[in-house]
Design an enzyme around this catalytic site. Structure first.
Site, PDB file in Angstrom:
ATOM      1  CG  ASN A 151      -0.306   0.065   2.527  1.00 24.26           C
ATOM      2  OD1 ASN A 151       0.847   0.471   2.646  1.00 24.26           O
ATOM      3  ND2 ASN A 151      -1.008  -0.334   3.565  1.00 24.26           N
ATOM      4  CG  PHE A 152       0.000   4.386  -2.196  1.00 24.77           C
ATOM      5  CD1 PHE A 152       0.778   3.428  -2.837  1.00 24.77           C
ATOM      6  CD2 PHE A 152      -1.010   4.995  -2.924  1.00 24.77           C
ATOM      7  CE1 PHE A 152       0.569   3.084  -4.170  1.00 24.77           C
ATOM      8  CE2 PHE A 152      -1.234   4.653  -4.266  1.00 24.77           C
ATOM      9  CZ  PHE A 152      -0.448   3.705  -4.887  1.00 24.77           C
ATOM     10  N   GLY A 153       1.350   3.350   2.415  1.00 25.04           N
ATOM     11  CA  GLY A 153       1.971   3.672   3.697  1.00 25.04           C
ATOM     12  C   GLY A 153       1.297   4.786   4.478  1.00 25.04           C
ATOM     13  CB  VAL A 154      -1.879   6.559   4.251  1.00 26.93           C
ATOM     14  CG1 VAL A 154      -2.582   7.652   5.041  1.00 26.93           C
ATOM     15  CG2 VAL A 154      -1.303   7.107   2.952  1.00 26.93           C
ATOM     16  CG  HIS A 188      -5.579   6.120   3.470  1.00 23.96           C
ATOM     17  ND1 HIS A 188      -5.169   6.037   2.168  1.00 23.96           N
ATOM     18  CD2 HIS A 188      -5.999   7.401   3.653  1.00 23.96           C
ATOM     19  CE1 HIS A 188      -5.317   7.224   1.582  1.00 23.96           C
ATOM     20  NE2 HIS A 188      -5.817   8.063   2.467  1.00 23.96           N
ATOM     21  CB  VAL A 239      -7.034 -21.504   2.575  1.00 26.29           C
ATOM     22  CG1 VAL A 239      -8.350 -22.166   2.965  1.00 26.29           C
ATOM     23  CG2 VAL A 239      -5.959 -21.791   3.618  1.00 26.29           C
ATOM     24  CD1 TRP A 264      -6.370  -0.549  -4.977  1.00 28.63           C
ATOM     25  CD2 TRP A 264      -4.389  -0.414  -3.932  1.00 28.63           C
ATOM     26  NE1 TRP A 264      -5.395  -0.345  -5.929  1.00 28.63           N
ATOM     27  CE2 TRP A 264      -4.180  -0.252  -5.330  1.00 28.63           C
ATOM     28  CE3 TRP A 264      -3.299  -0.373  -3.066  1.00 28.63           C
ATOM     29  CZ2 TRP A 264      -2.907  -0.063  -5.870  1.00 28.63           C
ATOM     30  CZ3 TRP A 264      -2.038  -0.173  -3.610  1.00 28.63           C
ATOM     31  CH2 TRP A 264      -1.835  -0.023  -4.990  1.00 28.63           C
ATOM     32  CG  HIS A 265      -9.250   2.438   1.317  1.00 27.99           C
ATOM     33  ND1 HIS A 265      -9.319   3.802   1.474  1.00 27.99           N
ATOM     34  CD2 HIS A 265      -7.930   2.135   1.280  1.00 27.99           C
ATOM     35  CE1 HIS A 265      -8.083   4.307   1.524  1.00 27.99           C
ATOM     36  NE2 HIS A 265      -7.230   3.310   1.410  1.00 27.99           N
TER      37      HIS A 265
END
Length: 565
Positions: free
Chosen positions: A94-97, A541, A231, A496-497
């Site tokens: 991810n963008f690290g937020v 985020h 799985v 991407w949430h």
């Protein structure tokens, strides 16, 4: 206990799964916990460079590479729907937020379930237990931009988060300009009230990306992590989950199986185990164990788009760095040594903020919303959109840039009213589901996107900001409703949430699939704990919410099984 038998099995080593597995394993009774991950161990340190965290998702070995179905209201485009595939999950790409959302999000979750387990007063201590927060701001003249209170943060958790030590020169310039243009300041987005402009809090420590793998790095012996183990299905005896099957190997759990594979993959594992909407399962000849129509429904997300302006090169020094392969190589050497230098500065500290909009709440589209939704959107800490500044777009589309003296601003729609779905496309459990977020379908979403983008245009046209702008490169054709909406349709992406596809609720009525203890309705010994169960798409985020969801499920299991005795 045989080698394939455990007390608890957790499926998916993203933020939720790693938090859940590590807290369970560290409880006083030390139960045997197995954590299964479809991807590999992500041991390459060069994939954790703070300033390069905008491109890690392009590493194919770490990403499932998902796309949405063609989006009817986004010009028929298939949108990137990246998901992490490694120990660490999406926190690795991810963008690290790292933002926790609004206290009203969690109080709403608690109210919907009639259970204070999810109320902010109980969620905040779990956030604190997860993190070691560094709120230090090196330069005295920058200290006005952030002043977190120790009471709102943890100092003993495995997740290192905070502000970057070094910033690019135009970060304070933009914060000041936006404040002059009328935005309120917020000294800490993670206090429970995200409203206002501030410094983004990063899931980075000392220049190195923080991932969920940090929670299981020094795992006790009773926690076993097995990678490269996708799985396919849950093993059921009647309506009781007793284990899982991964690539032909069976693993058994004497107490519980917990699925933490995220909003796109948890529903898939359930469906291929015979748990889900009967009509869908029948279509693909999957025997029905438990008909749960909610599974795969209720998908929500935060669509976003951008505005790009070129700037006076004297306001920053990006050209000197990004036009010089030698400078970038030397910076990598320095970063490898101690995590400092240009790769811990460029793209490493952004400004961001969450805001309410009177124009949105005055609109006909807002007034047409159900009364309870209007009430929620009017609560004290609930924003209508997010604004972020400083996104290094050239790292993702290098062919677009020769001049790096630009600012890319992003706006994100909060509290989307469109509801999407994920559904089967085949009877093969190794095929992904079809992902349809229904972006921009709801009239409220369209109106909110128009008004927040118009506000963004006004901010960039304010003299405090525009005095350093050379040209506007990417923006709608005009400021009209039609042109702004068309720009969204042509350019919107997903943050991407993805949330809500195995929704938590009070009963197995049509819109919920698990109860307040994360238990799948009608199936014994099976729980789901990740963003798929969260009934409120939080105003943040969502990686932080995924972590706290796993931690909350651990608390529930520890209490239920008396593991803290």
């Amino acid at each position: 206990m045989g080698s394939h038998s455990y007390d608890f099995i957790v499926v998916g080593a993203g933020p939720a799964g790693c938090a859940l597995a590590s807290f369970l394993a560290k409880s006083a009774k030390r139960p045997n916990v197995l954590l299964l991950e479809a991807g590999k161990h992500n041991d390459d340190k060069t994939l954790k460079v703070s300033g390069k965290r905008w491109v890690t998702f392009m590493e194919p070995s770490l990403n499932w590479g998902y796309k949405t179905t063609p989006q009817e209201h986004c010009s028929g485009r298939e949108l990137d729907y990246s998901r992490g595939k490694c120990v660490g999950g999406s926190s690795a790409i991810n963008f690290g937020v790292y933002t926790v959302g609004a206290r009203d999000d969690y109080d709403q979750w608690a109210a919907e379930l009639g259970d204070d387990t999810f109320a902010w007063k109980n969620i905040q201590p779990r956030f604190k237990a997860l993190e070691t927060f560094s709120g230090k701001i090196a330069r005295p003249e920058h200290q006005k931009y952030g002043a977190p209170q120790a009471a709102d943060h943890g100092d003993k958790g495995a997740l290192g988060i905070g502000y970057a030590k070094e910033w690019e020169a135009d970060v304070p310039l933009v914060l000041d300009a936006f404040e002059e243009a009328g935005l309120q300041r917020n000294l800490d987005h993670n206090s429970g009230n995200p409203l206002g402009i501030s410094l983004m809090i990063n899931s980075v420590r000392d220049g190195v990306r923080t991932t969920a793998a940090d929670l299981v790095k020094n795992a006790p012996e009773n926690l076993v992590v097995i990678s490269n183990s996708q799985v396919q299905r849950v093993i059921l005896e009647g309506k009781k989950a007793v284990g899982v099957e991964s690539n032909g190997t069976q693993y058994f759990a004497s107490k519980e199986v917990i699925i933490s594979a995220g909003s796109l993959d948890s529903p898939k594992i359930l469906m291929h185990s015979g748990i889900g909407p009967a009509a869908e399962l029948t279509k693909f000849n999957i025997p029905i164990i438990q008909d749960l129509p909610a599974i795969g429904q209720g998908l929500k997300d935060h669509p976003f788009t951008t505005l790009l302006v070129t700037r006076n090169p004297e306001t920053n020094d990006r050209n000197a760095f990004f036009q010089s392969p030698e400078a970038m190589a030397a910076a990598m050497e320095q970063w490898n040594e101690d995590g400092t230098g240009p790769w811990a500065r460029y793209g490493s500290q952004l400004g961001s903020g969450w805001f309410k909009s009177d124009r949105i709440t005055a609109s006909e589209e807002f007034k047409a919303l159900p009364a309870d939704v209007q009430d929620f959107l009017n609560r004290e800490t609930i924003p209508h959109y997010e604004l972020a500044s400083g996104f290094p777009l050239h790292m993702q589309v290098p062919q677009m840039f020769q001049d790096y003296s630009y600012i890319c601003l992003a706006v994100f729609l909060m509290n989307q009213q469109s509801k999407g779905e994920v559904r089967l496309q085949s009877s093969n459990p190794d095929d992904p589901l079809l992902f349809d977020p229904h972006f921009l379908e709801h009239p409220y979403d369209q109106r909110a996107c128009i008004e927040m983008y118009r506000h963004l245009l006004e901010l960039t046209e304010h003299p405090a900001f525009s005095k350093d702008t050379v040209a506007t490169v990417m923006r709608p054709a005009s400021n009209s409703d039609e042109d702004i909406l068309q720009f969204w349709k042509d350019n919107a992406g997903s943050s991407w949430h993805m949330t809500g596809t195995v929704k938590m609720g009070k009963d197995a009525s049509k819109d919920s699939a698990v109860d307040n203890a994360f238990r799948v309705f009608g199936v014994e010994g099976l729980r789901v704990a990740d963003m798929s169960v969260v009934p409120v798409l939080t105003n943040n985020h969502t990686q932080a919410t995924a972590y706290v969801t796993g931690a909350t499920c651990a608390d529930v299991l520890i209490r239920e099984y008396g593991l803290d005795q």
